[in-house]
Motif scaffolding. Structure first.
Motif, PDB file in Angstrom:
ATOM      1  N   GLY A  88      -7.824  -6.741  18.708  1.00 24.29           N
ATOM      2  CA  GLY A  88      -6.658  -7.331  18.071  1.00 24.29           C
ATOM      3  C   GLY A  88      -5.465  -6.387  18.101  1.00 24.29           C
ATOM      4  O   GLY A  88      -5.614  -5.207  17.777  1.00 24.29           O
ATOM      5  N   PRO A  89      -4.278  -6.850  18.471  1.00 24.10           N
ATOM      6  CA  PRO A  89      -3.085  -5.995  18.451  1.00 24.10           C
ATOM      7  C   PRO A  89      -2.804  -5.531  17.028  1.00 24.10           C
ATOM      8  O   PRO A  89      -2.845  -6.338  16.091  1.00 24.10           O
ATOM      9  CB  PRO A  89      -1.972  -6.921  18.968  1.00 24.10           C
ATOM     10  CG  PRO A  89      -2.687  -8.019  19.698  1.00 24.10           C
ATOM     11  CD  PRO A  89      -3.989  -8.205  18.988  1.00 24.10           C
ATOM     12  N   ILE A  90      -2.507  -4.262  16.856  1.00 23.27           N
ATOM     13  CA  ILE A  90      -2.385  -3.706  15.522  1.00 23.27           C
ATOM     14  C   ILE A  90      -1.237  -4.338  14.737  1.00 23.27           C
ATOM     15  O   ILE A  90      -1.362  -4.598  13.536  1.00 23.27           O
ATOM     16  CB  ILE A  90      -2.223  -2.165  15.587  1.00 23.27           C
ATOM     17  CG1 ILE A  90      -2.241  -1.585  14.174  1.00 23.27           C
ATOM     18  CG2 ILE A  90      -0.967  -1.761  16.356  1.00 23.27           C
ATOM     19  CD1 ILE A  90      -2.330  -0.085  14.142  1.00 23.27           C
ATOM     20  N   VAL A  91      -0.118  -4.617  15.398  1.00 23.54           N
ATOM     21  CA  VAL A  91       1.017  -5.214  14.703  1.00 23.54           C
ATOM     22  C   VAL A  91       0.671  -6.623  14.239  1.00 23.54           C
ATOM     23  O   VAL A  91       0.961  -7.009  13.097  1.00 23.54           O
ATOM     24  CB  VAL A  91       2.265  -5.227  15.615  1.00 23.54           C
ATOM     25  CG1 VAL A  91       3.373  -6.060  14.997  1.00 23.54           C
ATOM     26  CG2 VAL A  91       2.747  -3.804  15.865  1.00 23.54           C
ATOM     27  N   VAL A  92       0.037  -7.402  15.092  1.00 24.36           N
ATOM     28  CA  VAL A  92      -0.366  -8.763  14.722  1.00 24.36           C
ATOM     29  C   VAL A  92      -1.375  -8.726  13.583  1.00 24.36           C
ATOM     30  O   VAL A  92      -1.307  -9.529  12.641  1.00 24.36           O
ATOM     31  CB  VAL A  92      -0.954  -9.508  15.939  1.00 24.36           C
ATOM     32  CG1 VAL A  92      -1.494 -10.876  15.526  1.00 24.36           C
ATOM     33  CG2 VAL A  92       0.098  -9.655  17.037  1.00 24.36           C
ATOM     34  N   ALA A  93      -2.304  -7.784  13.660  1.00 20.79           N
ATOM     35  CA  ALA A  93      -3.328  -7.663  12.616  1.00 20.79           C
ATOM     36  C   ALA A  93      -2.688  -7.413  11.260  1.00 20.79           C
ATOM     37  O   ALA A  93      -3.049  -8.057  10.262  1.00 20.79           O
ATOM     38  CB  ALA A  93      -4.298  -6.541  12.965  1.00 20.79           C
ATOM     39  N   ILE A  94      -1.725  -6.491  11.206  1.00 21.73           N
ATOM     40  CA  ILE A  94      -1.066  -6.185   9.936  1.00 21.73           C
ATOM     41  C   ILE A  94      -0.236  -7.370   9.454  1.00 21.73           C
ATOM     42  O   ILE A  94      -0.211  -7.675   8.250  1.00 21.73           O
ATOM     43  CB  ILE A  94      -0.192  -4.926  10.079  1.00 21.73           C
ATOM     44  CG1 ILE A  94      -1.075  -3.701  10.316  1.00 21.73           C
ATOM     45  CG2 ILE A  94       0.674  -4.717   8.844  1.00 21.73           C
ATOM     46  CD1 ILE A  94      -0.310  -2.416  10.549  1.00 21.73           C
ATOM     47  N   LYS A  95       0.435  -8.059  10.371  1.00 22.55           N
ATOM     48  CA  LYS A  95       1.251  -9.207   9.986  1.00 22.55           C
ATOM     49  C   LYS A  95       0.401 -10.347   9.421  1.00 22.55           C
ATOM     50  O   LYS A  95       0.879 -11.136   8.602  1.00 22.55           O
ATOM     51  CB  LYS A  95       2.071  -9.700  11.185  1.00 22.55           C
ATOM     52  CG  LYS A  95       3.197  -8.764  11.584  1.00 22.55           C
ATOM     53  CD  LYS A  95       3.955  -9.259  12.800  1.00 22.55           C
ATOM     54  CE  LYS A  95       4.838 -10.432  12.473  1.00 22.55           C
ATOM     55  NZ  LYS A  95       5.958 -10.076  11.586  1.00 22.55           N
ATOM     56  N   VAL A  96      -0.833 -10.446   9.847  1.00 21.93           N
ATOM     57  CA  VAL A  96      -1.733 -11.483   9.321  1.00 21.93           C
ATOM     58  C   VAL A  96      -2.392 -11.020   8.025  1.00 21.93           C
ATOM     59  O   VAL A  96      -2.512 -11.780   7.058  1.00 21.93           O
ATOM     60  CB  VAL A  96      -2.809 -11.842  10.372  1.00 21.93           C
ATOM     61  CG1 VAL A  96      -3.863 -12.765   9.764  1.00 21.93           C
ATOM     62  CG2 VAL A  96      -2.158 -12.507  11.580  1.00 21.93           C
ATOM     63  N   ILE A  97      -2.810  -9.756   7.991  1.00 21.17           N
ATOM     64  CA  ILE A  97      -3.513  -9.234   6.820  1.00 21.17           C
ATOM     65  C   ILE A  97      -2.610  -9.214   5.587  1.00 21.17           C
ATOM     66  O   ILE A  97      -3.048  -9.536   4.475  1.00 21.17           O
ATOM     67  CB  ILE A  97      -4.042  -7.813   7.102  1.00 21.17           C
ATOM     68  CG1 ILE A  97      -5.199  -7.870   8.101  1.00 21.17           C
ATOM     69  CG2 ILE A  97      -4.512  -7.143   5.823  1.00 21.17           C
ATOM     70  CD1 ILE A  97      -5.683  -6.499   8.553  1.00 21.17           C
ATOM     71  N   SER A  98      -1.344  -8.861   5.751  1.00 26.65           N
ATOM     72  CA  SER A  98      -0.443  -8.700   4.603  1.00 26.65           C
ATOM     73  C   SER A  98      -0.315  -9.967   3.762  1.00 26.65           C
ATOM     74  O   SER A  98      -0.496  -9.917   2.541  1.00 26.65           O
ATOM     75  CB  SER A  98       0.934  -8.216   5.084  1.00 26.65           C
ATOM     76  OG  SER A  98       0.832  -6.957   5.715  1.00 26.65           O
TER      77      SER A  98
END
Length: 509
Positions: A88-98
């Motif tokens: 998973g792309p790290i930026v996408v992961a953070i944008k979903v997790i937040s």
């Protein structure tokens, strides 16, 4: 003649066990997703780009020291690293997790109000929403993701603590696991949890409930021992401050406060800045709402403000007050509704609700939708004074403004395409995560919050001849550095972001 039944109201009544928890989860999730959507392909939050991104990437590619990893309260990092390692792309992961974290926090607050306090469905939804969409709660969700994860488990702990009917071993096992999850999520939330547990044990001892007291102490031991061994003995992140007024004292050196008194005045001002809109509703129920756990949380936070700890900003404890205060506000609304004032029975109650909704909506929407270049009046840096680093002027930024994100990408891509692979790029903390997303980590020299000139001189002494710096163009810089030293010569510009070359023959000391 019988009154016609409202089918919508009937459906809500039949499905309220699902509808209200669903709203407690979905509404905060949607609200928190708004700034992520507005930011496009870029993440929201200073710590997300300044620390979560670089730490995750360095641990993935450079290996992990287990002891040091444990000392970071690594549960959030473990989740993020697992997702990124799986592709998973790290930026996408953070944008979903937040947004998901804020949704789960709303749900955990709701479940505590419903199961722990025994509140009604409607009453329970109020602190769940206020504790997630009020602007202070949104500021926490902006980048304090580990803190948020700890709060989710903290409300699980509080719910289990409040369950007096169930004394089974299964409940105590769940309680012990939830407490360990808090400790693995965030150190400061752990301090709040342990404080609540201490107050609870003391209260039970006063009531001569020795069995429950012993049981609670026993289930707390794993989390307490882990906290002491890993965070105090190994990492040693906490030590009490010398609160003297000497300029060279630890208080002045680390925090920037010139005295203990100035710290208290600043913290008091920050408290008023954060909660002045809520205070009229909080004060009404401050004495009458006697819930032990929430009162313990409130008192402990105030005590910790008076006795600061190294590396822990006193403002952090102020931010953590938003959650117990959400319950105090809800209790006030409930009390106002029950007051019988003849034909004016519901007038004050409705006015209070309207005031709360409007003040929360105006501040939160202004925080979410306005940019740092044109901030909402309440978040204007000129009004924030010393609080700009605690409450950003807008959610639409990370370490840099939304308007500078693409220009930063352009500048780093230019460096990657046009500079020799042996050249080094000096990065302030605010650009370090950005650089790691584009460049090889061996090309980057992170100087943190130090002086870039000193960093360049040190790098040159090591034998490097091609040294570059990424920063804003002169006159536009953030973080107290509006200009760049004449030791650096601009070689590329995109918008307000520039790349500079270090000139060793023109060093300004």
């Amino acid at each position: 003649m019988t009154k016609a039944r409202n089918p919508v109201k009937g459906w809500i009544t039949q499905n309220r066990n699902f509808i209200f928890p669903f709203l407690a989860f979905v509404v905060p999730l949607i609200v928190r997703a708004i700034p992520e959507i507005l930011m496009g392909p870029y993440v929201v939050g200073f710590d997300t780009m300044g620390f979560y991104v670089p730490n995750t990437m360095l641990w993935l590619h450079g290996g992990i020291n287990l002891w040091g990893y444990l000392a970071t309260a690594p549960l959030f990092y473990t989740i993020l690293i697992s997702i990124v390692a799986a592709g998973g792309p790290i930026v996408v992961a953070i944008k979903v997790i937040s947004p998901l974290l804020l949704g789960f926090l709303g749900l955990s607050i709701y479940m505590y109000a419903r199961k722990g306090l025994g509140w009604s469905f409607i009453k329970s939804i109020v602190p769940a929403l206020l504790g997630t969409v009020y602007f202070v709660a949104l500021r926490v969700s902006w980048d304090m993701l580990r803190n948020e994860l700890g709060l989710i488990f903290l409300f699980v702990v509080l719910t289990l603590l409040a369950d007096r009917r169930n004394s089974s071993w299964k409940r105590y096992v769940l309680l012990s696991l939830a407490m360990m999850a808090v400790v693995l999520s965030h150190q400061l939330v752990s301090v709040i949890m342990f404080g609540v547990v201490v107050f609870t044990v003391a209260y039970k001892l006063l009531r001569k409930d020795f069995i429950r007291s012993v049981n609670l102490i026993a289930v707390s031991l794993p989390a307490v021992l882990f906290f002491i061994v890993v965070y105090f003995i190994a990492a040693v992140p906490f030590s009490f401050l010398d609160i003297s007024t000497n300029v060279g004292s630890p208080l002045a050196t680390w925090s920037g406060f010139t005295s203990y008194q100035s710290m208290l005045i600043s913290a008091a001002g920050f408290f008023l800045y954060c909660y002045l809109p809520l205070l009229p509703l909080v004060l009404i129920s401050l004495k009458r709402f006697g819930n032990l756990q929430l009162r313990s949380w409130f008192l402990l936070s105030l005590i910790l403000l008076l006795f600061p700890i190294v590396f822990v900003s006193p403002f952090r404890w102020v931010l953590m007050l938003t959650y117990p205060l959400a319950f105090y506000v809800t209790e006030t609304l409930s009390r106002l509704k029950s007051i019988k004032w003849k034909r004016f029975k519901f007038t004050v109650h409705r006015i209070a609700i309207l005031y709360l909704v409007l003040s929360t909506a105006i501040l939160s929407f202004g925080f979410m939708f306005m940019t740092s270049e044109k901030p909402f009046l309440y978040f204007n840096p000129e009004h924030l004074n010393n609080y700009i680093y605690q409450i950003p002027s807008s959610m639409l930024q990370n370490t840099i403004s939304i308007s500078d994100c693409q220009d930063t990408v352009n500048a780093l891509q230019w460096f990657n395409d046009n500079v020799n692979s042996t050249a080094l790029l000096l990065t302030h903390t605010v650009f370090y995560g950005w650089a790691l997303l584009t460049l090889n980590k061996d090309q980057i020299r992170n100087y943190g919050f130090d002086d870039p000139v000193k960093a360049a001189m040190t790098t040159a002494q090591e034998g490097h001849t091609q040294i570059y710096l990424i920063w804003w163009i002169n006159g536009q810089g953030w973080y107290g550095q509006p200009t760049v030293s004449s030791s650096f010569h601009e070689v590329y510009q995109s918008g307000k972001i520039a790349v500079y070359s270090y000139n060793m023959t023109n060093v300004v000391t």
